[in-house]
Design an enzyme around this catalytic site. Structure first.
Site, PDB file in Angstrom:
ATOM      1  N   GLU A  36       0.869  -1.175   0.000  1.00 12.84           N
ATOM      2  CA  GLU A  36       0.000   0.000   0.000  1.00 12.84           C
ATOM      3  C   GLU A  36       0.907   1.226   0.000  1.00 12.84           C
ATOM      4  OE1 GLU A  36      -3.511   0.321   0.188  1.00 12.84           O
ATOM      5  OE2 GLU A  36      -2.762   2.355  -0.122  1.00 12.84           O
ATOM      6  N   PHE A  72       8.579  16.047  -4.033  1.00  7.97           N
ATOM      7  CA  PHE A  72       9.572  15.539  -3.072  1.00  7.97           C
ATOM      8  C   PHE A  72      10.940  16.182  -3.262  1.00  7.97           C
ATOM      9  CE2 PHE A  72       8.103  12.278  -0.091  1.00  7.97           C
ATOM     10  CZ  PHE A  72       6.755  12.416  -0.367  1.00  7.97           C
ATOM     11  N   GLY A  94      10.603  12.463   8.152  1.00 10.41           N
ATOM     12  CA  GLY A  94      10.386  11.744   9.409  1.00 10.41           C
ATOM     13  C   GLY A  94       9.175  10.849   9.250  1.00 10.41           C
ATOM     14  N   CYS A 117       7.325   5.744   8.656  1.00  7.27           N
ATOM     15  CA  CYS A 117       7.619   4.871   7.505  1.00  7.27           C
ATOM     16  C   CYS A 117       9.008   5.091   6.913  1.00  7.27           C
ATOM     17  CB  CYS A 117       6.553   5.067   6.432  1.00  7.27           C
ATOM     18  SG  CYS A 117       4.906   4.762   7.054  1.00  7.27           S
ATOM     19  N   LYS A 133       4.612  15.852   9.589  1.00  7.46           N
ATOM     20  CA  LYS A 133       4.249  16.633   8.401  1.00  7.46           C
ATOM     21  C   LYS A 133       2.855  17.196   8.656  1.00  7.46           C
ATOM     22  CE  LYS A 133       2.167  13.003   5.600  1.00  7.46           C
ATOM     23  NZ  LYS A 133       2.127  12.359   4.300  1.00  7.46           N
ATOM     24  N   ARG A 156       5.473  10.396  15.247  1.00 11.44           N
ATOM     25  CA  ARG A 156       6.569   9.416  15.224  1.00 11.44           C
ATOM     26  C   ARG A 156       7.755   9.979  14.444  1.00 11.44           C
ATOM     27  NH1 ARG A 156       3.752   4.238  12.832  1.00 11.44           N
ATOM     28  NH2 ARG A 156       2.611   5.868  11.724  1.00 11.44           N
TER      29      ARG A 156
HETATM   30  C1  UGA Z   1       5.374   7.655   2.995  1.00 11.52           C
HETATM   31  C2  UGA Z   1       5.278   7.473   1.467  1.00 11.52           C
HETATM   32  O1  UGA Z   1       5.204   8.751   0.834  1.00 11.52           O
HETATM   33  C3  UGA Z   1       4.024   6.670   1.109  1.00 11.52           C
HETATM   34  O2  UGA Z   1       3.975   6.432  -0.284  1.00 11.52           O
HETATM   35  C4  UGA Z   1       4.073   5.326   1.860  1.00 11.52           C
HETATM   36  O3  UGA Z   1       2.903   4.553   1.595  1.00 11.52           O
HETATM   37  C5  UGA Z   1       4.152   5.587   3.361  1.00 11.52           C
HETATM   38  O4  UGA Z   1       5.342   6.373   3.634  1.00 11.52           O
HETATM   39  C6  UGA Z   1       4.225   4.257   4.050  1.00 11.52           C
HETATM   40  O5  UGA Z   1       5.231   3.556   3.898  1.00 11.52           O
HETATM   41  O6  UGA Z   1       3.229   3.841   4.674  1.00 11.52           O
HETATM   42  P1  UGA Z   1       4.186   9.287   4.748  1.00 11.52           P
HETATM   43  O7  UGA Z   1       5.030   8.643   5.797  1.00 11.52           O
HETATM   44  O8  UGA Z   1       2.730   9.481   5.021  1.00 11.52           O
HETATM   45  O9  UGA Z   1       4.245   8.432   3.381  1.00 11.52           O
HETATM   46  O10 UGA Z   1       4.830  10.693   4.464  1.00 11.52           O
HETATM   47  P2  UGA Z   1       5.446  11.475   3.201  1.00 11.52           P
HETATM   48  O11 UGA Z   1       4.406  12.312   2.598  1.00 11.52           O
HETATM   49  O12 UGA Z   1       6.211  10.572   2.338  1.00 11.52           O
HETATM   50  O13 UGA Z   1       6.456  12.438   3.959  1.00 11.52           O
HETATM   51  C7  UGA Z   1       7.555  11.861   4.684  1.00 11.52           C
HETATM   52  C8  UGA Z   1       8.428  12.945   5.250  1.00 11.52           C
HETATM   53  O14 UGA Z   1       9.156  13.577   4.212  1.00 11.52           O
HETATM   54  C9  UGA Z   1       7.705  14.057   5.996  1.00 11.52           C
HETATM   55  O15 UGA Z   1       8.412  14.334   7.186  1.00 11.52           O
HETATM   56  C10 UGA Z   1       7.769  15.237   5.046  1.00 11.52           C
HETATM   57  O16 UGA Z   1       7.756  16.475   5.704  1.00 11.52           O
HETATM   58  C11 UGA Z   1       9.112  14.988   4.366  1.00 11.52           C
HETATM   59  N1  UGA Z   1       9.243  15.596   3.031  1.00 11.52           N
HETATM   60  C12 UGA Z   1       8.393  15.250   2.030  1.00 11.52           C
HETATM   61  C13 UGA Z   1      10.263  16.511   2.793  1.00 11.52           C
HETATM   62  O17 UGA Z   1      11.071  16.825   3.702  1.00 11.52           O
HETATM   63  N2  UGA Z   1      10.402  17.068   1.551  1.00 11.52           N
HETATM   64  C14 UGA Z   1       9.557  16.745   0.542  1.00 11.52           C
HETATM   65  O18 UGA Z   1       9.731  17.296  -0.573  1.00 11.52           O
HETATM   66  C15 UGA Z   1       8.529  15.818   0.781  1.00 11.52           C
END
Ligand code: UGA
Length: 447
Positions: A148, A249, A257, A260, A322, A329
């Site tokens: 997923e 991204f 963070g 995941c 985020k 977490r």
């Molecule tokens: C992430 C993946 O994006 C999902 O596809 C995956 O399903 C999920 O993990 C999982 O394994 O269950 P998520 O943990 O909800 O999703 O968060 P993201 O939107 O990926 O963001 C992760 C972190 O990266 C956040 O702390 C966000 O602030 C940071 N981020 C994101 C950045 O620092 N820069 C960016 O350009 C994008």
């Protein structure tokens, strides 16, 4: 179907499957969680999920229980959605909840039912599960891995309209059963990748590792830009127009963070080592090293500006990892807050959703739910999580109640000109121009 494990992944998947018209029994041993869901409330914050739950509850498509019952015997598919957290003793993922979930399911497992894993697992886990089940039941189970890719904050939408469906299977019956289940989405044109179990397991880890790499790449550019005197946000925009690179991204800041990306990357490193691939993990180790360095940057900037931070009043805007989630977490923002505490600063945290969790787990941090009060008398403000309300904040309105100090934009989300006009010294991570400008101003002030 049954959906086993009702955390972010399981609860969202259960509700999404019910919305797709399937009959769902959601199972989790945590009785408080089950009671909450039975009464129609979601045990965490996720936009739109509460309305979807009341819809599927009212049309009788979903039921929750703390253990299997006779309904489980009739299920065509059992989805495994339990957590695979980082092990307490190393980098690898702890898959024990999966094996416990399977052991509890086995007395109810019909021979032609399919077990479908959604949890993120080290490659090879499905093979171990097949062996485990065969040893107990005496037959080879139908097993699929169906990762997923939902993002917190937009989880329901991602589950209902995924950008791809990956079905890794041990046999054709499993693939066929899952294809039936996703029939409507497949007919709408959502691409399907049918593959083997190990590839499906790896797809999920590879996707998260790639996303983490992309973020650390832009954060590496931010390190260069800060020293060379360039603007990372402009750079990201320019390279993002190349659709081989893509603009998503590529936001630099205090890094990734959550529950995941960090743990999946570490588990990938651990598994690669187990497979004897020591040389291959170097890239991923660098990805993590860059990510943790960026969390130090706000403290470094504040120290460059003020010298000592002892007794300084600091406000951290945002505590969740985020925006649009109350999940704290491995939150970069909270690590930044703790680093300021380590420097002797007095740190207050504001967040629209997650302050109860912060108070319960971070005794050294003060919390303040009212934003205007939170700003009062703060000398350093750090944007750690780019919630919409911070981006829309009028600097003039908060500057009335607080002496303008230093604001550090850890997410490149604020309006530089507006904050400067209100008298704040402004620095955004990855922007060498702010550093140069403000450093010379503060040294003039000292002189
Ligand atoms: C992430 C993946 O994006 C999902 O596809 C995956 O399903 C999920 O993990 C999982 O394994 O269950 P998520 O943990 O909800 O999703 O968060 P993201 O939107 O990926 O963001 C992760 C972190 O990266 C956040 O702390 C966000 O602030 C940071 N981020 C994101 C950045 O620092 N820069 C960016 O350009 C994008």
């Amino acid at each position: 179907m049954t959906v086993i494990g009702l955390g972010y992944l399981g609860a969202t998947s259960a509700i999404a499957f019910a919305k797709m018209g399937h009959q769902v029994l959601g199972i989790d041993p945590d009785q408080a969680k089950v009671r909450a869901l039975q009464s129609g409330s979601i045990p965490f914050f996720e936009p739109g999920l509460d309305n979807a739950l009341s819809e599927v509850k009212s049309n009788g498509k979903i039921r929750f229980a703390s253990s299997h019952d006779d309904e489980s015997r009739k299920a065509n598919v059992h989805f495994l959605c339990v957590g695979t957290p980082q092990s307490k003793v190393g980098l690898s993922a702890d898959t024990s909840y999966l094996f416990t979930a399977v052991d509890e399911l086995l007395p109810y497992l019909a021979k032609d039912s399919v077990i479908a894993g959604k949890s993120t697992v080290p490659v090879g886990t499905a093979d171990l599960l097949i062996e485990h089940i065969r040893n107990i039941k005496g037959f080879l189970p139908h097993l699929s891995w169906n990762p997923e890719f939902l993002q917190e904050g937009r989880a329901l939408e991602d589950s209902l309209y995924p950008n791809r469906i990956v079905i890794g299977s041990s046999d054709r019956h499993s693939t066929w059963t899952l294809r039936q289940l996703y029939r409507n989405q497949i007919e709408e044109g959502i691409p399907v990748v049918e593959t083997d179990l190990r590839t499906a397991e790896l797809v999920k880890v590879a996707a998260n590792a790639f996303l983490a790499t992309k973020i650390s790449f832009i954060n590496l550019m931010a390190e260069v830009a800060e020293v060379a005197g360039a603007d990372t946000a402009e750079l990201a925009k320019a390279i993002g127009y190349d659709d081989r690179i893509g603009s998503k991204f590529l936001r630099n800041g205090i890094g990734y963070g959550g529950g995941c990306l960090p743990k999946d990357l570490r588990s990938f490193v651990a598994r690669s080592r187990e497979l004897g691939l020591e040389d291959s993990v170097g890239l991923l180790e660098q990805v993590e090293a860059i990510n943790s360095r960026r969390r130090n940057r706000p403290v470094e900037i504040a120290k460059e500006y003020f010298g000592s931070l002892v007794g300084k009043e600091v406000l951290i805007l945002g505590a969740s990892f985020k925006p649009d989630t109350d999940d704290i977490r491995d939150s970069p923002s909270l690590e930044v807050a703790e680093l300021f505490v380590g420097e002797g600063a007095v740190v207050t945290v504001h967040d629209p959703m997650s302050l109860p969790k912060v108070s319960a787990t971070y005794p050294t941090l003060r919390t303040q739910p009212d934003l205007e009060t939170a700003f009062r008398n703060k000398e350093v403000v750090v944007l750690g999580t780019e919630w919409g309300q911070y981006k829309q904040l009028d600097p003039a309105s908060v500057s009335i109640s607080s002496r303008p100090g230093l604001i550090i934009d850890g997410r490149n989300a604020l309006d530089v000109a507006a904050w400067k006009q209100a008298g704040w010294a402004f620095m955004a991570l990855g922007n060498g121009f702010h550093q140069v400008e403000e450093k010379s101003q503060s040294s003039q002030a000292v002189a």
